[in-house]
Design a protein around this motif. Structure first.
Motif, PDB file in Angstrom:
ATOM      1  N   THR A  56       4.665   1.626 -14.072  1.00  0.00           N
ATOM      2  CA  THR A  56       5.145   1.126 -12.777  1.00  0.00           C
ATOM      3  C   THR A  56       6.669   1.023 -12.712  1.00  0.00           C
ATOM      4  N   ARG A  57       7.338   1.391 -13.833  1.00  0.00           N
ATOM      5  CA  ARG A  57       8.803   1.324 -13.897  1.00  0.00           C
ATOM      6  C   ARG A  57       9.309  -0.099 -13.652  1.00  0.00           C
ATOM      7  N   SER A  58       8.571  -1.059 -14.192  1.00  0.00           N
ATOM      8  CA  SER A  58       8.929  -2.465 -14.051  1.00  0.00           C
ATOM      9  C   SER A  58       9.421  -3.015 -15.384  1.00  0.00           C
ATOM     10  N   THR A  59       9.848  -4.259 -15.366  1.00  0.00           N
ATOM     11  CA  THR A  59      10.366  -4.914 -16.562  1.00  0.00           C
ATOM     12  C   THR A  59       9.371  -5.963 -17.056  1.00  0.00           C
ATOM     13  N   PRO A  84       7.772  -6.717  -2.762  1.00  0.00           N
ATOM     14  CA  PRO A  84       7.271  -6.722  -1.382  1.00  0.00           C
ATOM     15  C   PRO A  84       6.001  -5.882  -1.257  1.00  0.00           C
ATOM     16  N   ASP A  85       5.197  -6.190  -0.236  1.00  0.00           N
ATOM     17  CA  ASP A  85       3.931  -5.493  -0.062  1.00  0.00           C
ATOM     18  C   ASP A  85       4.113  -3.992   0.107  1.00  0.00           C
ATOM     19  N   ASP A  86       5.139  -3.565   0.841  1.00  0.00           N
ATOM     20  CA  ASP A  86       5.314  -2.129   1.057  1.00  0.00           C
ATOM     21  C   ASP A  86       5.670  -1.406  -0.244  1.00  0.00           C
ATOM     22  N   ALA A  87       6.449  -2.070  -1.114  1.00  0.00           N
ATOM     23  CA  ALA A  87       6.787  -1.468  -2.402  1.00  0.00           C
ATOM     24  C   ALA A  87       5.559  -1.379  -3.303  1.00  0.00           C
ATOM     25  N   ARG A  88       4.706  -2.397  -3.258  1.00  0.00           N
ATOM     26  CA  ARG A  88       3.487  -2.380  -4.069  1.00  0.00           C
ATOM     27  C   ARG A  88       2.530  -1.301  -3.582  1.00  0.00           C
ATOM     28  N   ARG A  89       2.429  -1.148  -2.250  1.00  0.00           N
ATOM     29  CA  ARG A  89       1.545  -0.099  -1.718  1.00  0.00           C
ATOM     30  C   ARG A  89       2.071   1.282  -2.091  1.00  0.00           C
ATOM     31  N   ALA A  90       3.381   1.467  -1.994  1.00  0.00           N
ATOM     32  CA  ALA A  90       3.955   2.768  -2.347  1.00  0.00           C
ATOM     33  C   ALA A  90       3.716   3.087  -3.819  1.00  0.00           C
ATOM     34  N   ARG A 116       1.463   6.176  -5.334  1.00  0.00           N
ATOM     35  CA  ARG A 116       2.051   7.114  -6.291  1.00  0.00           C
ATOM     36  C   ARG A 116       1.209   7.236  -7.557  1.00  0.00           C
ATOM     37  N   LEU A 117       0.694   6.130  -8.017  1.00  0.00           N
ATOM     38  CA  LEU A 117      -0.062   6.131  -9.276  1.00  0.00           C
ATOM     39  C   LEU A 117      -1.522   6.530  -9.084  1.00  0.00           C
ATOM     40  N   GLY A 118      -2.114   6.180  -7.951  1.00  0.00           N
ATOM     41  CA  GLY A 118      -3.506   6.539  -7.700  1.00  0.00           C
ATOM     42  C   GLY A 118      -4.447   5.941  -8.736  1.00  0.00           C
TER      43      GLY A 118
END
Length: 316
Positions: free
Chosen positions: A151-154, A82-88, A92-94
């Motif tokens: 990004t803690r993704s798979t 979701p967009d809010d998760a991507r923005r967060a 966080r990463l900057g």
């Protein structure tokens, strides 16, 4: 060798096959069956293309062109965060978001230089015939791993994001490959000889300046038509570059080729046929004007083409 260039063709084919499966299963896409078929055929070219008769591969390319031409390749709704998760995640990463992108040139340079002659026993670590390409492939895989870790993704999520980008670019992602093949077809069909006959018949090439101008402008114009400088080069080099600039005026072939390609790139800046440069950025940025990128580049392309004519005249 241990890491061969073919491995990355297979890897790309698997990724495209995954995109095809996701497209088949996307009920939000009104053209999901034709879209999935398009990416299936493209994946086939990478996975088993060299094992198939050339006629079969050619037929597959024709089917792909028909699917794209009749609007059969559409964008679906990829399963992304979701967009809010991507923005967060972005907050966080900057600036660290640029790290995966920077990994690609760094690893490519390291592989092309430091690992050039490295062996394990009698085997080269990297394919010496395609050293830069293999290094780039390794860099891309490593960059995906770094991006997933940051990004803690798979890897599956990386595949979904790949599908999102491919959906945004759609059939235009294939256009550069097909245009490069078009240049080879033009060369085999003798278009270069036809260009030479037309230019020598209707344009006086006794003047070095005129010959240089015809060559450079011709490179740009053919690139505008075909969308690929590599497709334009065999036509203009065979028609004007070699027989006139090199044979008649005694020019340096390396200079003729280098500045000729630079002139072709001027045409690349001014044509929608160069989809990977001019149309894909428009799609990715959601610009309302499809020619916005071209309009911004024309004021640079035309003076640069004139500069190439001057350079080639004095350096030839």
């Amino acid at each position: 060798m241990i890491i061969r260039v073919e491995y990355f063709y297979y890897f790309l084919g698997i990724m495209l096959a995954l995109v095809a499966l996701m497209s088949f299963g996307d009920r939000t896409n009104p053209r999901r069956w034709t879209t999935g078929l398009f990416w299936t055929l493209y994946a086939m070219a990478y996975l088993v293309g060299e094992r198939l008769p050339p006629a079969i591969v050619g037929l597959a390319m024709i089917v792909m062109a028909l699917l794209a031409g009749f609007g059969g390749v559409r964008s679906g709704k990829p399963d992304v965060l979701p967009d809010d998760a991507r923005r967060a995640s972005a907050v966080r990463l900057g600036q660290k978001l640029f790290v995966p992108a920077l990994v690609i040139p760094a690893v490519t340079m390291a592989g092309s230089t430091l690992l050039k002659d490295v062996r394990v026993g009698e085997l080269f670590v990297l394919d010496p015939k395609h050293l830069t390409l293999v290094s780039l492939g390794c860099a891309a895989v490593i960059a995906v791993g770094v991006a997933c870790w940051m990004t803690r993704s798979t890897p599956l999520q990386a595949g979904r994001e790949s599908r999102r980008l491919i959906d945004a670019m759609r059939w235009m992602i294939v256009l550069p490959h097909m245009l490069a093949v078009l240049g080879l077809l033009f060369s085999e069909a003798g278009v270069g000889k036809a260009v030479a006959q037309v230019t020598t018949t209707y344009i006086g090439l006794d003047s070095k300046l005129v010959a240089v101008a015809v060559y450079c402008v011709g490179m740009a114009l053919f690139t505008i038509v075909m969308g690929n400088g590599f497709a334009a080069f065999p036509v203009m080099a065979g028609g004007v570059g070699v027989p006139v600039l090199v044979a008649k005026f005694g020019g340096n072939p390396a200079v003729m080729a280098a500045i000729g390609m630079f002139s072709a790139y001027c045409g690349t800046l001014m044509t929608p046929m160069a989809a990977n440069f001019n149309i894909i950025p428009t799609a990715l940025l959601d610009l309302t004007d499809r020619n916005a990128v071209i309009k911004a580049q024309v004021p640079t392309a035309l003076p640069l083409l004139g500069a190439n004519i001057v350079l080639l005249y004095f350096l030839l």
